[in-house]
Design an enzyme around this catalytic site. Sequence first.
Site, PDB file in Angstrom:
ATOM      1  N   LYS A 190       0.827  -1.205   0.000  1.00 39.04           N
ATOM      2  CA  LYS A 190       0.000   0.000   0.000  1.00 39.04           C
ATOM      3  C   LYS A 190       0.866   1.261   0.000  1.00 39.04           C
ATOM      4  O   LYS A 190       1.620   1.515   0.936  1.00 39.04           O
ATOM      5  CB  LYS A 190      -0.921   0.018   1.218  1.00 39.04           C
ATOM      6  CG  LYS A 190      -1.812   1.267   1.285  1.00 39.04           C
ATOM      7  CD  LYS A 190      -2.717   1.253   2.495  1.00 39.04           C
ATOM      8  CE  LYS A 190      -3.555   2.527   2.565  1.00 39.04           C
ATOM      9  NZ  LYS A 190      -4.476   2.528   3.722  1.00 39.04           N
TER      10      LYS A 190
ATOM     11  N   SER B 116     -10.220   1.203   6.524  1.00 42.58           N
ATOM     12  CA  SER B 116      -9.524   1.381   5.248  1.00 42.58           C
ATOM     13  C   SER B 116      -9.046   0.092   4.601  1.00 42.58           C
ATOM     14  O   SER B 116      -8.634   0.115   3.446  1.00 42.58           O
ATOM     15  CB  SER B 116      -8.323   2.316   5.431  1.00 42.58           C
ATOM     16  OG  SER B 116      -8.757   3.617   5.743  1.00 42.58           O
TER      17      SER B 116
ATOM     18  N   SER C 165      -8.946   3.610   2.404  1.00 37.21           N
ATOM     19  CA  SER C 165      -7.895   4.175   1.576  1.00 37.21           C
ATOM     20  C   SER C 165      -7.006   3.117   0.905  1.00 37.21           C
ATOM     21  O   SER C 165      -6.140   3.465   0.085  1.00 37.21           O
ATOM     22  CB  SER C 165      -6.989   5.083   2.437  1.00 37.21           C
ATOM     23  OG  SER C 165      -6.399   4.336   3.495  1.00 37.21           O
TER      24      SER C 165
END
Length: 421
Positions: free
Chosen positions: A93, A172, A148
């Site tokens: 990520k 997220s 996210s």
Amino acid sequence: MPDRSPTTSEEPGSQPPISARSAVSIASAVRAGTVRAVDVTTDALDRIERLDRALSAFAEVWDERALQCAREVDARIDAGEHLPLAGVPIGVKGRHGLRTAGPLLAAGCVPVGATSVPGPGTPWQTWGAGRYGRTVNPWRRDRTPGGSSAGSAAAVGAGLVPLATGNDGAGSVRIPAAWCGVVGLKATNGRFPTADPTGLMAPGVLTRRVADAAAYWGVMAGDTRPRTPEPAIPPEPAAPTALWSPDLGFASPDPEVVAVAHAATVRLAEAGVVRLVDTEHPFRLVDTEHPFRLEDPAPAWLALRSPEADPSPMATVHIRAVNDRRLAALFDRTRLLLTPTAPTPPHGHEGPGDRYSTALTWAFNLSGHPAISIPAGFGPDGCPVGLHLVAAHGREASLLAVAEAAEGVLGPWTAATCTRI
């Protein structure tokens, strides 16, 4: 009838390349010497090159670095090392994701790129900004993958990699997992170091199979014994008790989302995976006369993470104390809490509007409980819906065991993705 195939696909009926298989299966093949890590990595990079323009799941792709890492994995296997995730291509990520991926690299994973995260000014982090623009949901390109950990969920959901890292400060990992039809695990808060001074952020992972999430968890928790491909574990003779809550007592989820998640819960109960507490007369906890409910965590979460929010410190302390007490009493009496993962289907790229997609997840960032989202089915818009399972602190292994049994009942969850991408 909505089209439930992903947005990018190859010829129907084509066999999935090895890089699109489960992480456990890839690692087993690399350890056995039937395939080389370099070949798996080359295949994954080729798939990303062909398919990511439609998804924009990656912000960066590390071709040469990945191939060098794969060559090192092959050399370690040749030298007799037993790597639990040998040769597994992963997305990390964001551009700084390698900082926390050390245990995965030591276990034999090959990072192929940085997955997309929201750009500046994106409300509630529901978008990803990749190499080719906005990141899209692999099931409907007019919808967001959630955030996210947007690119990680899209890359896994579309079969570009079998595993991608994430982190979860309000949902997220779990929300994009739900909206992209994959598995998303959030660890117990505080179990691993974090740079988040509020303590709300916890590491997590996105995978297509629960066994892969379990392999990730074994590595992160220090259990480096390789997993081998095996059928989903059967339910325990005495199924763990579980309480179903459509709204945690304060949220207002869409009826269509609740219906899909509840139907999945009923199937699990009928199959003996869980034993539901009586939903007609759920037990009451000692500090309330009502069936189980939490205080809305929004004011407390916002006070900790949003400078513009200004609830009184005592209000924040009160919300956390009440919810911690109610959750402790709940997990004294039952093993699991089940809810929908997100209160709405994935929204379009115009934005989330005034509804928090975090309504059913961020309470457990405040309380620190581990949680996992697993695919529950599809809504009427053709998008996946997630079922959210929460367990007591430190019970990740138990949570994963139940999720793996659930996969045997509700799955295969993303077979169309794996075979047609």
